[in-house]
Design a protein around this motif. Sequence first.
Motif, PDB file in Angstrom:
ATOM      1  N   SER A   6       0.855  -1.187   0.000  1.00 26.40           N
ATOM      2  CA  SER A   6       0.000   0.000   0.000  1.00 26.40           C
ATOM      3  C   SER A   6       0.879   1.221   0.000  1.00 26.40           C
ATOM      4  N   SER A   7       0.307   2.348  -0.377  1.00 27.87           N
ATOM      5  CA  SER A   7       1.067   3.583  -0.451  1.00 27.87           C
ATOM      6  C   SER A   7       1.232   4.264   0.882  1.00 27.87           C
ATOM      7  N   SER A   8       0.465   3.903   1.889  1.00 31.46           N
ATOM      8  CA  SER A   8       0.559   4.560   3.191  1.00 31.46           C
ATOM      9  C   SER A   8       0.876   3.548   4.259  1.00 31.46           C
ATOM     10  N   SER A   9       1.593   4.006   5.300  1.00 28.65           N
ATOM     11  CA  SER A   9       1.972   3.111   6.395  1.00 28.65           C
ATOM     12  C   SER A   9       0.762   2.655   7.170  1.00 28.65           C
ATOM     13  N   SER A  10      -0.265   3.502   7.275  1.00 28.53           N
ATOM     14  CA  SER A  10      -1.449   3.128   8.031  1.00 28.53           C
ATOM     15  C   SER A  10      -2.197   2.004   7.344  1.00 28.53           C
ATOM     16  N   SER A  11      -2.417   2.129   6.032  1.00 28.03           N
ATOM     17  CA  SER A  11      -3.164   1.100   5.332  1.00 28.03           C
ATOM     18  C   SER A  11      -2.358  -0.165   5.166  1.00 28.03           C
ATOM     19  N   ALA A  12      -1.021  -0.051   5.135  1.00 34.18           N
ATOM     20  CA  ALA A  12      -0.191  -1.233   4.958  1.00 34.18           C
ATOM     21  C   ALA A  12      -0.305  -2.166   6.133  1.00 34.18           C
ATOM     22  N   SER A  13      -0.587  -1.625   7.318  1.00 35.81           N
ATOM     23  CA  SER A  13      -0.649  -2.452   8.513  1.00 35.81           C
ATOM     24  C   SER A  13      -2.058  -2.551   9.081  1.00 35.81           C
ATOM     25  N   LYS A  14      -3.094  -2.162   8.288  1.00 34.38           N
ATOM     26  CA  LYS A  14      -4.433  -2.059   8.842  1.00 34.38           C
ATOM     27  C   LYS A  14      -4.993  -3.406   9.278  1.00 34.38           C
ATOM     28  N   ASP A  15      -4.537  -4.502   8.675  1.00 31.49           N
ATOM     29  CA  ASP A  15      -5.048  -5.817   9.022  1.00 31.49           C
ATOM     30  C   ASP A  15      -4.121  -6.572   9.963  1.00 31.49           C
ATOM     31  N   ARG A  16      -3.176  -5.887  10.559  1.00 28.26           N
ATOM     32  CA  ARG A  16      -2.154  -6.529  11.375  1.00 28.26           C
ATOM     33  C   ARG A  16      -2.125  -5.920  12.770  1.00 28.26           C
ATOM     34  N   TYR A  17      -2.218  -6.774  13.782  1.00 26.86           N
ATOM     35  CA  TYR A  17      -2.019  -6.301  15.148  1.00 26.86           C
ATOM     36  C   TYR A  17      -0.531  -6.032  15.355  1.00 26.86           C
ATOM     37  N   GLN A  18      -0.201  -4.862  15.927  1.00 20.59           N
ATOM     38  CA  GLN A  18       1.205  -4.542  16.105  1.00 20.59           C
ATOM     39  C   GLN A  18       1.601  -4.254  17.546  1.00 20.59           C
ATOM     40  N   THR A  19       0.631  -4.054  18.443  1.00 22.08           N
ATOM     41  CA  THR A  19       0.968  -3.778  19.836  1.00 22.08           C
ATOM     42  C   THR A  19      -0.234  -4.084  20.711  1.00 22.08           C
ATOM     43  N   VAL A  20       0.013  -4.454  21.972  1.00 19.69           N
ATOM     44  CA  VAL A  20      -1.060  -4.831  22.884  1.00 19.69           C
ATOM     45  C   VAL A  20      -0.669  -4.483  24.311  1.00 19.69           C
ATOM     46  N   ASP A  21      -1.655  -4.122  25.113  1.00 18.49           N
ATOM     47  CA  ASP A  21      -1.459  -3.944  26.550  1.00 18.49           C
ATOM     48  C   ASP A  21      -2.656  -4.558  27.259  1.00 18.49           C
ATOM     49  N   VAL A  22      -2.564  -4.714  28.587  1.00 15.37           N
ATOM     50  CA  VAL A  22      -3.585  -5.417  29.351  1.00 15.37           C
ATOM     51  C   VAL A  22      -3.970  -4.583  30.567  1.00 15.37           C
ATOM     52  N   THR A  23      -5.269  -4.484  30.829  1.00 17.33           N
ATOM     53  CA  THR A  23      -5.755  -3.755  31.998  1.00 17.33           C
ATOM     54  C   THR A  23      -5.605  -4.602  33.254  1.00 17.33           C
ATOM     55  N   ARG A  24      -5.827  -3.979  34.394  1.00 19.19           N
ATOM     56  CA  ARG A  24      -5.692  -4.675  35.671  1.00 19.19           C
ATOM     57  C   ARG A  24      -6.641  -5.860  35.774  1.00 19.19           C
ATOM     58  N   ASP A  25      -7.821  -5.770  35.147  1.00 16.61           N
ATOM     59  CA  ASP A  25      -8.803  -6.841  35.235  1.00 16.61           C
ATOM     60  C   ASP A  25      -8.731  -7.810  34.055  1.00 16.61           C
ATOM     61  N   GLY A  26      -7.673  -7.740  33.255  1.00 17.61           N
ATOM     62  CA  GLY A  26      -7.442  -8.755  32.233  1.00 17.61           C
ATOM     63  C   GLY A  26      -7.962  -8.455  30.847  1.00 17.61           C
ATOM     64  N   ALA A  40     -12.234  -8.964  25.666  1.00 13.78           N
ATOM     65  CA  ALA A  40     -12.385  -9.619  26.963  1.00 13.78           C
ATOM     66  C   ALA A  40     -11.434 -10.808  27.036  1.00 13.78           C
ATOM     67  N   PRO A  41     -11.156 -11.333  28.254  1.00 12.46           N
ATOM     68  CA  PRO A  41     -10.300 -12.511  28.382  1.00 12.46           C
ATOM     69  C   PRO A  41     -10.808 -13.717  27.595  1.00 12.46           C
ATOM     70  N   THR A  42     -12.092 -13.728  27.256  1.00  9.77           N
ATOM     71  CA  THR A  42     -12.646 -14.802  26.433  1.00  9.77           C
ATOM     72  C   THR A  42     -12.312 -14.632  24.959  1.00  9.77           C
ATOM     73  N   GLY A  43     -11.772 -13.445  24.609  1.00  6.58           N
ATOM     74  CA  GLY A  43     -11.493 -13.136  23.216  1.00  6.58           C
ATOM     75  C   GLY A  43     -12.604 -12.371  22.533  1.00  6.58           C
ATOM     76  N   PHE A 361       1.775  -9.997  29.508  1.00  5.90           N
ATOM     77  CA  PHE A 361       1.253 -10.824  30.579  1.00  5.90           C
ATOM     78  C   PHE A 361       0.088 -10.118  31.269  1.00  5.90           C
ATOM     79  N   THR A 362      -0.889 -10.909  31.732  1.00  8.51           N
ATOM     80  CA  THR A 362      -1.951 -10.368  32.567  1.00  8.51           C
ATOM     81  C   THR A 362      -1.453 -10.264  34.004  1.00  8.51           C
ATOM     82  N   TYR A 363      -2.199  -9.565  34.857  1.00  9.17           N
ATOM     83  CA  TYR A 363      -1.822  -9.376  36.256  1.00  9.17           C
ATOM     84  C   TYR A 363      -2.428 -10.478  37.117  1.00  9.17           C
ATOM     85  N   ASP A 364      -1.617 -11.001  38.048  1.00  7.33           N
ATOM     86  CA  ASP A 364      -2.084 -11.992  39.026  1.00  7.33           C
ATOM     87  C   ASP A 364      -2.594 -13.275  38.391  1.00  7.33           C
ATOM     88  N   LYS A 365      -2.281 -13.514  37.124  1.00  3.01           N
ATOM     89  CA  LYS A 365      -2.693 -14.740  36.459  1.00  3.01           C
ATOM     90  C   LYS A 365      -1.515 -15.274  35.657  1.00  3.01           C
TER      91      LYS A 365
END
Length: 427
Positions: A6-26, A40-43, A361-365
């Motif tokens: 693709s011509s733009s960096s945003s569209s080139a990665s639009k279908d790809r997960y590139q970063t993740v974080d987790v809240t205190r409750d998972g 949710a933790p169930t996906g 990693f999740t917290y306490d799990k």
Amino acid sequence: MSSSSSSSSSSASKDRYQTVDVTRDGRAIAAKGSKIEFKAPTGDTLSAGYQARYQDSQVFSPRKIFLQDAGRSMLLLTPDRRSTLVKYDTEYGKNIGEVSLKIADTLDYPIDSITTPSKFSELQQSPVVQAVGVSGNSLFDVRWDSRSPGDVLALSEDQRFVKASRNFRFTSVATTGSGHVVAGSNDGHIRLFSRKNDELEASGPIVSPWKRPKTDLGQLADKVTGVDTTRDGTWVVWTTDKYIAVVNTTFKSGGHVVSGFEKAMGKEKPSALICKLSDQDLEAMGITEDDVHFTTATFDQGTYMGDDNILEQNIVTSTGPFMVRWKFRHIKNDYGKPRDRPGVRRAEVVRQKEEITARKFTYDKDEVVAALESDLSFMKLSGEEDDQEAEEEEESPHVGRVLKFNAGDDDYEEEEEDDEDDEEFEP
């Protein structure tokens, strides 16, 4: 791995997960291209999500997100404006501030990597952004109140530690629960800095200027690509392309046990324990050593043991579609044994259906959230096999397992291999 052009960096990665974080409750918060999604933790998807935008409304794909202020807000690192920090209200999906880091108000200060000022400080309420990061040959502090006017944050000399050396680059940074800093670099060195939380004010100017590192663990020449530490700072793990290395930072001085973060280790510098994939591992995975490119190895978030104590139980990295895990109790057991060269312990490997692009990693799990190219995977690391192994550990402490993921279902095939050739592994 396939990708669409693709011509733009945003569209080139639009279908790809590139970063993740987790809240205190998972719950997982992940960026898939420019879209921020909540799972949710169930996906299951929790909300429709929203797009990441600069304040000028231009869409961008975050290269990293991490939560702060007890999950109320998050910081985004951007792909094109590399000196810019963007702060988002997590719930409402609103850009509530962005600032460009500069030196002397004019020179852009690109952010290569950034982390919280102390481990788990992201769980505390604090509207003021505090962080520690690396940029080229320097480490820096950030303290930014997004409620204040202005879109430029000039860093003073006291907010930076600069190593004046040609071709030298810091590559990674992590903090302990008390605020000490460990930094890795492209020359293979691990530097431990003493910086306690009580030396920093909650607001106002930085009052704890950077000083030279207390300890330099310069013993291996391979480029460091990532670092992490246990909450108490007793253990440090660093990552290279082909292996990870683990050291204990404590030593005896004057009849007391002290930390290399607070006192120079000198001749007491430890010998690292090397963890890598064995020939048996590689054969079972169907790859060669040339195919191995480890992502940053991290300790899990630990189990709360009372009295503000945390017990970490796993070290995890990945390469391609493979999640690679070492049990921390095994590493500590091997670390204390006499050895005339760095030791090597077998890994446990889980294959995912796609390349693993990020994880947290999740917290306490005993669970890790893996961002795949097109999906998120919530993986529980412990189970009945761990309890059984704990009982059999004295009889067979060097059993390696390869868990092969069957794409399309949730079942795993387990192969056990007796690690009889452990003495033959080379670091």
